[in-house]
Design an enzyme around this catalytic site. Sequence first.
Site, PDB file in Angstrom:
ATOM      1  N   CYS A 172     128.654  12.644  90.350  1.00 23.62           N
ATOM      2  CA  CYS A 172     128.760  14.008  90.844  1.00 23.62           C
ATOM      3  C   CYS A 172     128.186  15.246  90.162  1.00 23.62           C
ATOM      4  CB  CYS A 172     130.042  13.938  91.573  1.00 23.62           C
ATOM      5  SG  CYS A 172     130.379  15.706  92.269  1.00 23.62           S
ATOM      6  N   HIS A 225     134.482  16.802  95.900  1.00 28.02           N
ATOM      7  CA  HIS A 225     133.655  17.613  96.554  1.00 28.02           C
ATOM      8  C   HIS A 225     133.029  17.076  98.016  1.00 28.02           C
ATOM      9  CE1 HIS A 225     133.114  19.114  92.321  1.00 28.02           C
ATOM     10  NE2 HIS A 225     132.994  20.265  92.918  1.00 28.02           N
ATOM     11  N   LYS A 270     149.246  36.104 109.803  1.00 26.84           N
ATOM     12  CA  LYS A 270     148.927  37.308 110.668  1.00 26.84           C
ATOM     13  C   LYS A 270     148.079  38.377 109.914  1.00 26.84           C
ATOM     14  CE  LYS A 270     152.496  37.628 113.524  1.00 26.84           C
ATOM     15  NZ  LYS A 270     153.574  38.704 113.888  1.00 26.84           N
TER      16      LYS A 270
END
Length: 662
Positions: A136, A156, A305
């Site tokens: 990788c 990944h 929020k």
Amino acid sequence: MAAAAPVEAFKVNFYVTTPIYYVNAKPHLGHAYTTIVNDVLARFHRLEGYDAYFLTGTDEHGDKIVRAAEKEGRSPREYVDEISALFRAAWPGLSISNDDFIRTTEERHRRVVSRFMDLVNRRGDIYFGEYGGHYCFGCERFYTEKELVGGLCPDHGVKPEYISEKNYFFRMGNYQDWLIEHIRANPGFIRPERYRNEVLGFLREPLEDLCITRPKSRLTWGIDVPFDDNFVTYVWFDALINYISALGWPDGELFGKYWPVAQHTIAKDILKPHAIFWPTMLKSAGQEIYRHLNVHGYWQIGLSKMSKSVGNVVEALSMADRYGTDAFRYFLMREMAFGLDSEFSEDRLVERHNSDLANDLGNLWQRSLAMIQKFSAGRVPVPDGLEPQPDDGEWLGRAVALAASWRQAFGSVNPREALALIWDHVGLLNKTIDSEAPWVLARDPARRGRLEAVLARLAGGLALVSALFWPVMPTTAENMWLRLGLDPGAMTSDPAAIAALLAHGRPLSAGQAFFPRIEVPGAAEGRARPARAAAHGTESPGPAKAAPGAAPAEGLLTIDEFRRVELRVARILAAEAVPKSDKLLRLLVSLGDDGERTILAGIGRHYRPEDLVGRLAVVVANLAPARLMGQESQGMVLAASGDGRLLLVTVAGEMDPGARVS
Ligand code: MSP
């Protein structure tokens, strides 16, 4: 920092490191957190009299970096210089006090890596072999079939490339039994315990040898292998060595001094290289093993929020600019339990700011100082001159116990616990004001002794809590010491030593409030605890007249909102017209002990500069600085206007500059 113990002559050493960060991404919250934790540990040890050394830096070799540079159309050299500089520049703004910053592309590092590799080779721990595996590029490592998740890299989520090539290998497996034994024999070696257990879990499987080179036919951006020109060193083998190359291994003075007490702090993502590769590499090279590996969890970015603005880790770092470095450091240290994951959200940060910093600490500060000003003419009553109180011993005992548990909390890398202990004490001091009611004691001359003792306890308490949070909020703590009339260079966590310093201290100085409340419409405000009422009042710091939390009628201010405006008497020392403006005058004003300010005032059509000098004015002292006509204005003078006239607001008699107007 002056030390309570150990004594200067026998300074104990301390060495702490961050991971060296990859230069394929800009500095972000995750990097900042680890760096701040290390800074806190370094500062804590300095405060305790240790000779502390703190290292950070950047990791600049390998495929990942080459690919990132290519994507930007830059040469690796140009690219790493630019991003490494961003890391270096990010730290001072977060009050990071590192002693060194190492880059793996520096000659001092390259030299050490070659020498170290040569040594391991001479030990017979390196061999040449062929290896085929799933590679990788994101992780820069091979994965075994078993480690892949559904054929994809577990980190990944991409399909690794199958690569077969000849390389050099480090006989890591030779050290497996030794490592298990070392971890078992040293319970604090990897901490907290969950990560120690995780490593012991990995070690239940046979340890494979580690591929430590890359052929130059595939990668040239790395450190040459000393015994074969056709290869460069694997980036992890190179990177881990930074912890000793920065100290001048093998015979540098720093190495001899700090390596025996080394601690590394990392997040859980890089546990394996630090807990397995690095100790076995050190063992093979015949070196001492580091003392502790401190492993923390991951910050996740929440989508609450108010956090819409904070969508990722880079933006999260900008919260330090928005809310101030000390508040940001406080939030990170207070919110994350070391070792566990935590969620970052801006509204949590605002909540913590308002409840812990503005309410608890800010109000304690304002109330205490206002009372010392009013009832003791701005001087801390001197301990030697105090009338003994029946609970003196108990009071000192609490402070000593606090300092001891704080020491234990920071010493075991638990900043959250250390801060919780300090805030318990802040709560105790606030309660003391409420229960002792100094404004009532002040009315009775027979209780003068008690009043002075209470004021001295408040000053001593503030000096102690600020010293204890200095590792986390250094700027605030140093300002508090200064304003308490103490020298921040003499800061100590020893309550008895603090009492002695206060006995010889200078008068207190008033000034701007620390951590004024952040008013946020909507989300965060609704959940924050209501502010403690009557912050500056010296008569009755009890509850406000309105029911706590009751919303004022529309368009009206609450008393707390009004109190955030700091009005002060100021003496105009000098005045001059601002060039190219018929309206603006540049005033130099004195706020007494709080120094001088430059204020630009739009009164030029109504006053001649020379008529203003020597006059008293009323100024807003806590206004954010603003630029007018290219000049900075550090406040505002008040004036009344009507009938086309404009008159300065002043006080009805002589008054020392700096006095509050309320
Ligand atoms: N270059 C290697 C380390 C080599 S050390 C010899 C590396 N670099 S990195 O840039 O990816 O940094 C990883 C480290 O950054 C983590 O171990 C942690 O310290 C920090 N963090 C990155 N993201 C993080 C979070 N979201 N939360 C907390 N810390 C995280 O790996």
